[in-house]
Design an enzyme around this catalytic site. Structure first.
Site, short mmCIF file in Angstrom:
data_model
loop_
_atom_site.label_atom_id
_atom_site.label_comp_id
_atom_site.label_asym_id
_atom_site.label_seq_id
_atom_site.Cartn_x
_atom_site.Cartn_y
_atom_site.Cartn_z
N GLU A 57 0.80 -1.22 0.00
CA GLU A 57 0.00 0.00 0.00
C GLU A 57 0.84 1.27 0.00
OE1 GLU A 57 -3.61 0.26 0.22
OE2 GLU A 57 -3.28 -1.74 -0.54
N ASP A 75 -7.99 7.21 -8.55
CA ASP A 75 -8.60 5.91 -8.85
C ASP A 75 -10.11 5.94 -8.79
OD1 ASP A 75 -8.96 6.18 -6.15
OD2 ASP A 75 -8.32 4.16 -5.63
N THR A 80 -7.69 8.90 -0.43
CA THR A 80 -7.26 7.67 0.22
C THR A 80 -6.38 8.07 1.38
OG1 THR A 80 -7.30 6.39 -1.83
CG2 THR A 80 -5.90 5.57 -0.07
#
Length: 272
Positions: A57, A75, A80
């Site tokens: 990640e 994305d 995020t």
């Protein structure tokens, strides 16, 4: 720093808790007798799990440095952030910030709750820019916010994965394979969700709780996982399976015992 090819995302997170709580597959016949004494929830194994996920990640083993992380990686899931990639567009970030507001009323992120509710399910930053990333990083200095991230990681991802892995009679590596899959794919009703990845694997092999061979079953599960990853461009690099989990499986390291050596996206990692 993440980029889209290194991103794990979830879908239909709103269905996740309820679906796992009610799903009949959590307790297959004979599972109790086959559960491993030590599992991924052992503190030392959990630390390894967090480092493995962080290598994929965040390109780093230092998962504790990620509480403050926040970025829009393009994305389609908005921002995020945090130790497990909570997203403004998938609902888990909203749940996290609501929990934090319950525990620390008036915190620096609480004013963003109306905006987070509006943008849920989209990639919009409406009501979040320009200061939300700065305030997320400020919140990450608060131990209560870090604790909330830990708690939501466990509630939504880690504990359900360990529970299902134990129910299937899987040892530490298998429980980790489930955890990594739930982190990336969630457990909604779409074909690439965790439960449907598991269902594809069950069509090819039986887990130990059903009398099957553990290694054979885990290869079937990882095959199904690779299929699911390739359904979306952002997940199409499958090295977190091919040159990490599959390596441990081929070595017969079903308990994830150090030393561990693996690669993700061409980068090498080691846990001694």
């Amino acid at each position: 720093m993440k980029h889209p090819a290194r991103t794990s995302r979830r879908t239909l997170l709103a269905l996740f808790g309820a679906s796992l709580a009610s799903a009949p597959f959590l307790n297959p016949p004979g599972a109790a007798a086959l559960r491993a004494a030590a599992g991924l929830d052992d503190p030392a194994k959990k630390e390894i799990a967090m480092q493995l996920v962080s290598s994929a990640e965040n390109s780093s083993l230092d998962w504790k440095a990620q509480y403050k992380y926040i970025e829009d990686i393009g994305d389609g899931r908005g921002y995020t952030a945090g130790i497990i990639g909570f997203c403004s567009g998938t609902g888990d970030m909203l749940d996290l910030v609501e929990l934090y507001a319950d525990r620390r009323p008036g915190n620096v992120l609480a004013p963003y709750l109306p905006a987070l509710r509006r943008v849920n399910g989209t990639d919009s930053h409406d009501g979040l820019d320009p200061d939300f990333p700065r305030d997320w990083a400020r919140a990450a200095r608060d131990q209560e916010f870090r604790r909330a991230q830990d708690n939501e990681r466990d509630r939504v991802y880690f504990n359900p994965a360990v529970r299902q892995g134990r129910a299937d009679g899987l040892r530490v590596l298998g429980q980790f394979a489930y955890y990594d899959a739930i982190v990336m794919h969630g457990d909604g009703t779409d074909p690439t969700s965790f439960r449907n990845i598991r269902r594809r694997a069950l069509n090819r092999a039986r887990p130990p709780a059903q009398g099957g061979d553990e290694v054979t079953y885990l290869h079937a599960f990882l095959d199904a996982r690779v299929w699911a990853m390739k359904q979306e461009e952002a997940h199409s690099d499958t090295s977190r399976v091919d040159t990490a989990q599959r390596v441990f499986l081929r070595e017969g390291n079903l308990d994830l015992d150090p030393p561990l050596d693996w690669k993700v996206y061409g980068d090498s990692y080691h846990i001694g």
